[in-house]
Enzyme design. Structure first.
Site, mmCIF file in Angstrom:
data_model
loop_
_atom_site.group_PDB
_atom_site.id
_atom_site.type_symbol
_atom_site.label_atom_id
_atom_site.label_comp_id
_atom_site.label_asym_id
_atom_site.label_seq_id
_atom_site.Cartn_x
_atom_site.Cartn_y
_atom_site.Cartn_z
ATOM 1 N N HIS A 203 -3.804 -13.033 -39.008
ATOM 2 C CA HIS A 203 -4.223 -13.529 -37.695
ATOM 3 C C HIS A 203 -3.469 -14.780 -37.265
ATOM 4 O O HIS A 203 -3.229 -14.992 -36.077
ATOM 5 C CB HIS A 203 -5.739 -13.701 -37.648
ATOM 6 C CG HIS A 203 -6.426 -12.384 -37.461
ATOM 7 N ND1 HIS A 203 -6.984 -11.687 -38.502
ATOM 8 C CD2 HIS A 203 -6.549 -11.593 -36.360
ATOM 9 C CE1 HIS A 203 -7.453 -10.537 -38.046
ATOM 10 N NE2 HIS A 203 -7.211 -10.458 -36.745
ATOM 11 N N ARG A 310 -9.452 -10.873 -28.066
ATOM 12 C CA ARG A 310 -10.095 -11.069 -29.386
ATOM 13 C C ARG A 310 -11.119 -12.192 -29.231
ATOM 14 O O ARG A 310 -10.834 -13.357 -29.524
ATOM 15 C CB ARG A 310 -9.045 -11.445 -30.434
ATOM 16 C CG ARG A 310 -8.046 -10.345 -30.767
ATOM 17 C CD ARG A 310 -7.072 -10.834 -31.836
ATOM 18 N NE ARG A 310 -6.353 -9.761 -32.500
ATOM 19 C CZ ARG A 310 -5.137 -9.353 -32.179
ATOM 20 N NH1 ARG A 310 -4.478 -9.914 -31.169
ATOM 21 N NH2 ARG A 310 -4.552 -8.372 -32.850
ATOM 22 N N ARG A 346 -13.147 -7.336 -26.703
ATOM 23 C CA ARG A 346 -13.648 -6.844 -27.985
ATOM 24 C C ARG A 346 -14.746 -7.803 -28.453
ATOM 25 O O ARG A 346 -14.566 -9.025 -28.418
ATOM 26 C CB ARG A 346 -12.513 -6.824 -29.006
ATOM 27 C CG ARG A 346 -13.023 -6.465 -30.383
ATOM 28 C CD ARG A 346 -11.910 -6.360 -31.368
ATOM 29 N NE ARG A 346 -11.477 -7.654 -31.853
ATOM 30 C CZ ARG A 346 -10.415 -7.818 -32.645
ATOM 31 N NH1 ARG A 346 -9.683 -6.802 -33.000
ATOM 32 N NH2 ARG A 346 -10.069 -9.008 -33.062
ATOM 33 N N GLU A 445 -9.668 1.729 -36.302
ATOM 34 C CA GLU A 445 -8.875 0.904 -37.232
ATOM 35 C C GLU A 445 -9.277 1.108 -38.685
ATOM 36 O O GLU A 445 -8.788 0.423 -39.576
ATOM 37 C CB GLU A 445 -8.943 -0.575 -36.841
ATOM 38 C CG GLU A 445 -10.329 -1.115 -36.566
ATOM 39 C CD GLU A 445 -10.325 -2.563 -36.074
ATOM 40 O OE1 GLU A 445 -9.262 -3.190 -36.033
ATOM 41 O OE2 GLU A 445 -11.412 -3.047 -35.735
ATOM 42 N N ASN A 468 -3.096 -2.708 -36.952
ATOM 43 C CA ASN A 468 -3.017 -3.756 -37.985
ATOM 44 C C ASN A 468 -3.983 -3.447 -39.115
ATOM 45 O O ASN A 468 -3.636 -3.510 -40.291
ATOM 46 C CB ASN A 468 -3.366 -5.126 -37.394
ATOM 47 C CG ASN A 468 -2.510 -5.460 -36.199
ATOM 48 O OD1 ASN A 468 -1.429 -4.918 -36.057
ATOM 49 N ND2 ASN A 468 -2.999 -6.326 -35.330
ATOM 50 N N ASP A 469 -5.210 -3.136 -38.741
ATOM 51 C CA ASP A 469 -6.195 -2.814 -39.769
ATOM 52 C C ASP A 469 -6.048 -1.384 -40.262
ATOM 53 O O ASP A 469 -6.276 -1.110 -41.441
ATOM 54 C CB ASP A 469 -7.613 -3.048 -39.238
ATOM 55 C CG ASP A 469 -7.969 -4.521 -39.329
ATOM 56 O OD1 ASP A 469 -7.685 -5.125 -40.376
ATOM 57 O OD2 ASP A 469 -8.507 -5.066 -38.345
ATOM 58 N N ARG A 479 -3.505 -7.308 -45.384
ATOM 59 C CA ARG A 479 -2.410 -7.552 -44.438
ATOM 60 C C ARG A 479 -1.918 -9.001 -44.435
ATOM 61 O O ARG A 479 -0.880 -9.307 -43.856
ATOM 62 C CB ARG A 479 -2.835 -7.127 -43.023
ATOM 63 C CG ARG A 479 -3.977 -7.935 -42.459
ATOM 64 C CD ARG A 479 -4.609 -7.230 -41.274
ATOM 65 N NE ARG A 479 -4.446 -7.981 -40.040
ATOM 66 C CZ ARG A 479 -5.137 -7.744 -38.923
ATOM 67 N NH1 ARG A 479 -6.021 -6.748 -38.895
ATOM 68 N NH2 ARG A 479 -4.947 -8.463 -37.850
HETATM 69 C C1 PEP Z 1 -5.863 -4.287 -35.242
HETATM 70 O O1 PEP Z 1 -6.508 -4.275 -36.293
HETATM 71 O O2 PEP Z 1 -4.852 -3.609 -35.057
HETATM 72 C C2 PEP Z 1 -6.281 -5.152 -34.123
HETATM 73 C C3 PEP Z 1 -5.699 -5.059 -32.958
HETATM 74 O O3 PEP Z 1 -7.235 -6.081 -34.348
HETATM 75 P P1 PEP Z 1 -7.018 -7.406 -35.216
HETATM 76 O O4 PEP Z 1 -5.561 -7.627 -35.394
HETATM 77 O O5 PEP Z 1 -7.662 -8.523 -34.475
HETATM 78 O O6 PEP Z 1 -7.733 -7.102 -36.491
HETATM 79 MG MG MG Z 2 -8.452 -5.118 -36.355
#
Ligand code: PEP
Ligand code: MG
Length: 591
Positions: A203, A310, A346, A445, A468-469, A479
């Site tokens: 993040h 976010r 979100r 995700e 990402n998740d 990650r």
């Molecule tokens: C993701 O997981 O791809 C996403 C967009 O949310 P975040 O990066 O905030 O977990």
């Molecule tokens: Mg995510």
């Protein structure tokens, strides 16, 4: 990811390769930062390194002793007996052979760096003091902390300061930064970020991209190699840090910077152009943001809307999770500023590396697999309901959409929908205006959500794929962990298939599917996403022009053909080089 420039190979200076986390280049001075216990570097050493670590420790102690003696000498006349006694006791602590021996033998046993060993030894001593019934001993806790901080500062060449109060431009070097550090940092004076830890989609990396601050992460031991005041080049494009660059390197980078400015200038016209492929397919281009102040950048980069707000960063920053009115005001102002364009908010995605104030005492063994996202919200109905009430109240001011993170099963979605019904009923009873038909979406995700997508699709109005998740949970890699960052493969055949399955499930159910993970902003990935059938992408605002350029220069037909080839490939590395080759041939010099 690009490799080190050929021109560099002959430059005799330290060039360190990390992970490119946020693009851009900056040449400037380092500020080495650490925050209490959180950023103490921790890494393994070999038996050969013990001697060196031990000498570093003795030097840091000696320096601390000299500092204290100097303070004593300078302020002797102004000090009372108490202060002098305290200084003397600190000097005595630094000379305690038992303590020095304890750290030395821990170094040998643990084979970890001395900062970490010292930090652990102090923590153990503090615990001992705390449990003592002797009040004199209990009072020594702050002395111990003070002395250890002095030694740690010497070891790490740091000064204590918060990141929100720098007085001139710096590149921040740290072991790691919490998202809460990153979000509150002084954006004016922080020109670059270099970290020992972290991955491309941690993040902190995402926030750096949002604020357009060049960042390189996963450098392992950068906090050992730099100190405050040292000159450094941060090359966020190639994931390279040059420590103490000579004139030739500075010139080389000045030239690179100039070329970059030129590329940005050439991309500028795309801000106003529509994202339509050469064969006429319109792609909706939205932006991901973390804080309301980024809205200017969203508009400036020509986004069709906000695809991911976010919200947890806002609530983390200002502890707004308890205030419905203040949240409502902020959501309303986002909608107002977007002037009718869609804004997807979100709900709180707390947990993992994002801890809400007041909840940090719940240490979990596996935070990323734990009390995160919707799981947290469903067991903290109050904070969740406050946010939902604020969102529905704001909904009358524009095109609001609400989506929920980390959904892994139908039961969770059912519970969310029940709470939404309750919130709506409450608002009706209180005669408060809201839109009844706010689109409700789910972030896809977690692999389980992909596999159950046909069922989830019946419950919601849209899907948004969080790669990402999704990558993290599919490949089973944290990650934010630099040690396994090499396994984080957006083009892993499993990931490609999961995206495809989600898009297909959405199409079958007749609901829109967008993608808001970081892959969405990577111009090399654009052709893959188009080929997989995505018609809506959401990304960091700064990536919009370059992705638009790619979209406008390819055809869906061609993208689909490429997907056929890619689906035949069994390895992410193979797919990655196939795509890099294609991109460099087609868009030479663009990235
Ligand atoms: C993701 O997981 O791809 C996403 C967009 O949310 P975040 O990066 O905030 O977990
Ligand atoms: Mg995510």
């Amino acid at each position: 990811m690009t490799s080190i420039d050929k021109d560099f190979i002959f430059i005799p200076m330290e060039i360190i390769k990390g992970i490119s986390a946020s693009p851009g280049i900056y040449i400037g001075k380092v500020f080495l930062y650490y925050e209490e216990n959180l950023n103490i570097p921790k890494y393994e050493i070999t038996a050969k390194d013990v001697k060196n670590e031990h000498s570093r420790f003795l030097e840091a102690i000696e320096k601390a002793r000299n500092e204290l003696e100097a303070i004593k000498e300078k302020a002797y006349l102004q000090m009372g007996d108490k202060e002098l006694l305290m200084l003397d006791s600190h000097i005595l602590m630094l000379s305690d052979p038992d303590f020095i021996n304890q750290v030395s033998s821990a170094l040998e046993k643990q084979l970890r760096n001395v900062e970490w060993v010292l930090f652990e030894a102090i923590e153990a001593l503090i615990e001992k003091l705390k449990s003592s019934r002797n009040s004199y001993l209990q009072d020594r806790e702050s002395d111990l902390k003070d002395v250890s901080k002095r030694v740690l500062n010497n070891l790490m060449f740091t000064e204590r300061i918060t990141l929100s109060e720098l007085d001139s431009p710096y590149i921040i070097a740290a072991h790691d930064l919490l998202p809460s550090d990153a979000i509150t940092m002084d954006k004016k004076n922080i020109k670059g970020i270099i970290l020992d830890a972290g991955g491309r989609t941690s993040h902190t990396a995402i926030i750096a991209r949002s604020f357009e601050i060049p960042a390189v992460v996963g450098l392992s031991t950068i906090t050992r190699k730099v100190r405050t005041g040292v000159d450094v080049i941060v090359d966020g494009d190639s994931g390279i840090v040059v420590v103490d660059p000579d004139d030739a390197a500075i010139l080389l980078y000045a030239d690179k910077l100039e070329r970059k400015v030129e590329t940005t200038r050439q991309l500028r016209p795309y801000v106003k152009k529509e994202a339509v492929t050469d064969d006429g397919q319109k792609i909706i281009m939205k932006a991901n943001i973390e804080l309301p102040e980024e809205i200017e950048s969203v508009i400036d980069h020509g986004a069709d809307g906000i695809g991911l707000f976010r919200s947890e960063f806002l609530l983390l920053q200002s502890e707004l999770h308890t205030s419905e009115d203040k949240q409502c005001e902020i959501y309303k102002s986002l909608l107002d500023k977007m002037e009718g364009r869609p804004v997807t908010i979100r709900t709180l995605d707390i947990g993992g590396d994002k801890i809400l104030p007041g909840y940090d005492e719940h240490h979990e063994k596996n935070p990323l697999l734990g009390w995160r996202g919707i799981r947290f919200c469903l067991s903290n109905n109050n904070a969740f309901k406050i946010q939902l009430r604020a969102l529905f109240r704001a909904s009358v001011h524009g095109d609001l959409r609400i989506m929920f993170p980390m959904i892994s099963c139908i039961e969770e979605m059912d519970e969310v929908l029940e709470i939404i019904d309750k919130v709506k009923q409450e608002l009706r009873n209180e005669k408060i205006d809201f839109k009844d038909n706010v689109p409700i979406g789910v972030m896809i995700e977690v692999p389980a959500a992909v596999l159950a997508a046909e069922f989830l699709a019946k419950k919601v109005n849209f899907f948004s794929i969080g790669t990402n998740d999704l990558i993290q949970y599919t490949i089973a890699i944290d990650r934010g962990n630099e040690k396994i960052a090499y396994l984080y493969q957006p083009y892993h055949p499993a990931v490609i298939r999961l995206i495809k399955m989600t898009v297909d499930a959405g199409k079958k159910a007749g609901i829109p599917v967008s993608l808001c993970g970081e892959v969405g902003g990577d111009p090399v990935a654009t052709i893959v996403l188009l080929g997989l059938g995505l018609e809506e992408l959401s990304m960091s605002p700064a990536s919009i022009p370059i992705v638009k350029k790619v979209i406008r220069n390819v055809e869906i037909k061609e993208a689909k053909k490429m997907i056929e080839t890619i689906l035949e490939m069994g390895s992410g590395t193979e797919i990655n080089s196939y795509l890099e080759n294609w991109f460099n041939g087609r868009f030479s010099g663009l990235k």
